[in-house]
Design an enzyme around this catalytic site. Structure first.
Site, PDB file in Angstrom:
ATOM      1  N   TYR A  71       3.002 -55.371  30.472  1.00 34.70           N
ATOM      2  CA  TYR A  71       3.851 -54.337  31.058  1.00 34.70           C
ATOM      3  C   TYR A  71       4.968 -55.016  31.838  1.00 34.70           C
ATOM      4  CZ  TYR A  71       2.235 -49.479  30.864  1.00 34.70           C
ATOM      5  OH  TYR A  71       1.981 -48.202  30.498  1.00 34.70           O
TER       6      TYR A  71
ATOM      7  N   GLU B 153       8.100 -53.361  33.684  1.00 31.01           N
ATOM      8  CA  GLU B 153       9.145 -52.417  34.089  1.00 31.01           C
ATOM      9  C   GLU B 153      10.264 -53.088  34.876  1.00 31.01           C
ATOM     10  OE1 GLU B 153       5.873 -51.569  35.223  1.00 31.01           O
ATOM     11  OE2 GLU B 153       5.638 -49.397  34.980  1.00 31.01           O
TER      12      GLU B 153
ATOM     13  N   ASP C  12      29.301 -45.674  18.939  1.00 29.21           N
ATOM     14  CA  ASP C  12      27.945 -45.912  18.452  1.00 29.21           C
ATOM     15  C   ASP C  12      28.117 -46.627  17.117  1.00 29.21           C
ATOM     16  OD1 ASP C  12      25.531 -45.785  17.154  1.00 29.21           O
ATOM     17  OD2 ASP C  12      25.119 -43.694  17.635  1.00 29.21           O
TER      18      ASP C  12
ATOM     19  N   THR D 269      21.902 -49.397  17.081  1.00 26.72           N
ATOM     20  CA  THR D 269      20.533 -49.695  16.665  1.00 26.72           C
ATOM     21  C   THR D 269      20.563 -51.116  16.126  1.00 26.72           C
ATOM     22  OG1 THR D 269      21.037 -48.808  14.500  1.00 26.72           O
ATOM     23  CG2 THR D 269      19.931 -47.340  16.008  1.00 26.72           C
TER      24      THR D 269
ATOM     25  N   LYS E 236      19.801 -51.597  11.091  1.00 26.80           N
ATOM     26  CA  LYS E 236      20.514 -51.099   9.910  1.00 26.80           C
ATOM     27  C   LYS E 236      21.230 -52.269   9.232  1.00 26.80           C
ATOM     28  CE  LYS E 236      20.239 -46.521  11.608  1.00 26.80           C
ATOM     29  NZ  LYS E 236      20.849 -45.432  12.337  1.00 26.80           N
TER      30      LYS E 236
ATOM     31  N   ARG F 119      13.145 -52.442  14.761  1.00 26.80           N
ATOM     32  CA  ARG F 119      13.581 -51.074  15.091  1.00 26.80           C
ATOM     33  C   ARG F 119      13.784 -50.990  16.592  1.00 26.80           C
ATOM     34  NH1 ARG F 119      14.200 -47.357  11.558  1.00 26.80           N
ATOM     35  NH2 ARG F 119      13.884 -48.347   9.557  1.00 26.80           N
TER      36      ARG F 119
HETATM   37  C1  LIG Z   1      20.490 -44.293  13.032  1.00 24.11           C
HETATM   38  C2  LIG Z   1      21.465 -43.860  14.022  1.00 24.11           C
HETATM   39  C3  LIG Z   1      21.034 -43.491  15.323  1.00 24.11           C
HETATM   40  C4  LIG Z   1      19.586 -43.335  15.719  1.00 24.11           C
HETATM   41  O1  LIG Z   1      18.824 -44.447  15.749  1.00 24.11           O
HETATM   42  P1  LIG Z   1      17.221 -44.372  15.802  1.00 24.11           P
HETATM   43  O2  LIG Z   1      16.878 -45.787  16.119  1.00 24.11           O
HETATM   44  O3  LIG Z   1      16.766 -43.906  14.476  1.00 24.11           O
HETATM   45  O4  LIG Z   1      16.848 -43.451  16.913  1.00 24.11           O
HETATM   46  C5  LIG Z   1      22.004 -43.153  16.246  1.00 24.11           C
HETATM   47  N1  LIG Z   1      23.323 -43.172  15.922  1.00 24.11           N
HETATM   48  C6  LIG Z   1      23.760 -43.497  14.681  1.00 24.11           C
HETATM   49  C7  LIG Z   1      25.220 -43.497  14.393  1.00 24.11           C
HETATM   50  C8  LIG Z   1      22.854 -43.839  13.692  1.00 24.11           C
HETATM   51  O5  LIG Z   1      23.299 -44.136  12.467  1.00 24.11           O
END
Ligand SMILES: *Cc1c(COP(=O)(O)O)cnc(C)c1O
Length: 413
Positions: free
Chosen positions: A51, A53, A197, A223, A226, A232
């Site tokens: 843990y 935090e 994002d 994230t 991808k 993840r």
């Molecule tokens: C995939 C994605 C997310 C979310 O990510 P998770 O890890 O699945 O919660 C947020 N914003 C964009 C643009 C994404 O493509």
């Protein structure tokens, strides 16, 4: 997985079957990729026992010295990869990372300008069932109907009219570059916070295959699973002035303890990102996507926004062949190619039955498939959609795909 094989055969075989499926299919889902063995090792490590935090060198629980070193390593490497001033590596996933940013920057009912959902924004930005829709006053910007490209003049007009507290850029199915400089100018004009994002294109940005928005934006989330083929997870990058608010919004604002095993996996991944071979990888992802788009156009598929600048494309299968996404997806699944459905801009069809499919090249490029394979895959997509009801042809196409997959293994090298 010898322990699992002895102790829980049922689970063991489920995982084995999934491993086989991944080896034997062509993965064109733009948001999926394969992590390295280093990432798998760290993600499975004993760090999951701890843990921890709060943040490095200021924790609540005892004995954090190793954890602090690991998290600091991940942060420093991430800064180097993205040229970021501040990085928070604790968000559990992309959606909680975005949530933390809203909590840090916005108050309820504040106005936010972001991209229209039916034009491929992500659900965590303003879906009617998402908290963001319930809490904030959301104004949408859209694509030009003719060119299917983001209309920056409209963004500026909406910003001046509505004076949003925050402007958000990015999407999960748009294939063209964004004009970051113009977004910055617009945000400055109305004193808005600019957030991007970059979940989908982070890797391409890490290697400057696409322009880096981090210097232009106040806050950038991504994230890490991808185009970045990592665990993840997600990170938040920001300018110095936002850092304390974001730190509190992540913890205890939206989540509790960070998963240090995955932060370690991220540290390895950032190290990988700094290797020259990944520069070659990110360029190849884009080259492959452009070739795939061109080959599909040569086979009469309509590509939305006409072209791709990044790793993905949206294909209007309904316009092209009068087949729905479902029919296209099933035809492709039958030959072991996976893709996902997607609305196209100004789609007349419903969200659960849209006109388009989204295709991306990060995963096949991780297998080092290149020009020849892309041409074969494009032809198979065309043949599968055209002959969706002919079992024999589909069977033959599937054997072609199996042959390709065996030639380009993921882990079984
Ligand atoms: C995939 C994605 C997310 C979310 O990510 P998770 O890890 O699945 O919660 C947020 N914003 C964009 C643009 C994404 O493509």
């Amino acid at each position: 997985m010898s322990y699992l094989m002895d102790f829980d055969k049922e689970l063991y075989w489920y995982i084995e079957d999934e491993a086989k499926r991944q080896e034997n299919e062509i993965e064109l889902i733009a948001s999926e990729n394969y992590v390295s063995e280093g990432v798998l090792e760290a993600a499975w490590s004993i760090l999951t026992n701890k843990y921890s935090e709060w943040y490095p060198w200021k924790r609540y629980y005892a004995w954090q010295v190793n954890i602090d070193k690991i998290e600091t390593l991940a942060i420093e490497r991430a800064k180097e990869v993205f040229w970021a001033e501040y990085v928070n590596v604790q968000p559990l996933s992309g959606s909680p990372a975005n949530l933390a940013v809203y909590l840090a920057v916005l108050s309820p009912w504040d106005t936010v300008l972001w991209m229209s959902l039916d034009q491929w924004w992500h659900l965590s930005h303003g879906h009617p069932l998402n908290f963001s829709w319930l809490l904030y006053n959301i104004i949408w910007y859209t694509l030009d109907k003719e060119t299917e490209i983001i209309d920056m003049d409209e963004v500026e007009k909406l910003a001046i009219e509505n004076k949003p507290k925050m402007i958000i850029a990015w999407f999960s199915a748009y294939s063209r570059n964004l004009d970051w400089k113009r977004f910055r100018e617009i945000a400055d004009k109305v004193w808005a916070v600019l957030m991007a994002d970059i979940s989908h294109i982070a890797w391409l940005i890490a290697w400057w295959a696409l322009e880096n928005p981090v210097p232009y934006c106040d806050i950038v989330t991504t994230t890490t699973h991808k185009t970045l083929r990592w665990p993840r997870w997600a990170i938040i990058m920001s300018k110095e002035e936002f850092w304390p608010k974001i730190a509190r919004a992540v913890f205890p604002g939206v989540q509790w303890w960070p998963h240090e095993n995955l932060i370690a996996a991220k540290a390895i991944a950032f190290k990988e990102a700094l290797l020259p071979e990944f520069k070659i990888y990110s360029r190849q992802v884009i080259d492959n996507a452009r070739l795939l788009a061109k080959e599909l156009q040569d086979h009469w598929f309509r590509i939305i926004s006409w072209w791709t600048d990044n790793h993905l494309m949206l294909v209007d299968v309904f316009w092209s062949f009068g087949v729905t996404w479902k029919e296209a997806e099933i035809a492709l699944e039958n030959v072991w190619i996976s893709c996902n459905k997607n609305m196209i801009p100004y789609d007349d069809r419903k969200p659960l039955d849209p006109s388009g499919i989204r295709l991306g090249t990060p995963a096949i490029t991780t297998r080092w498939m290149k020009e020849n394979e892309i041409k074969i895959i494009a032809k198979i997509i065309f043949e599968a959609v055209k002959n969706k009801d002919d079992e024999n042809i589909l069977k033959w196409l599937k054997s072609e795909i199996q042959w390709l997959c065996e030639k380009f293994p993921i882990y079984n090298k």
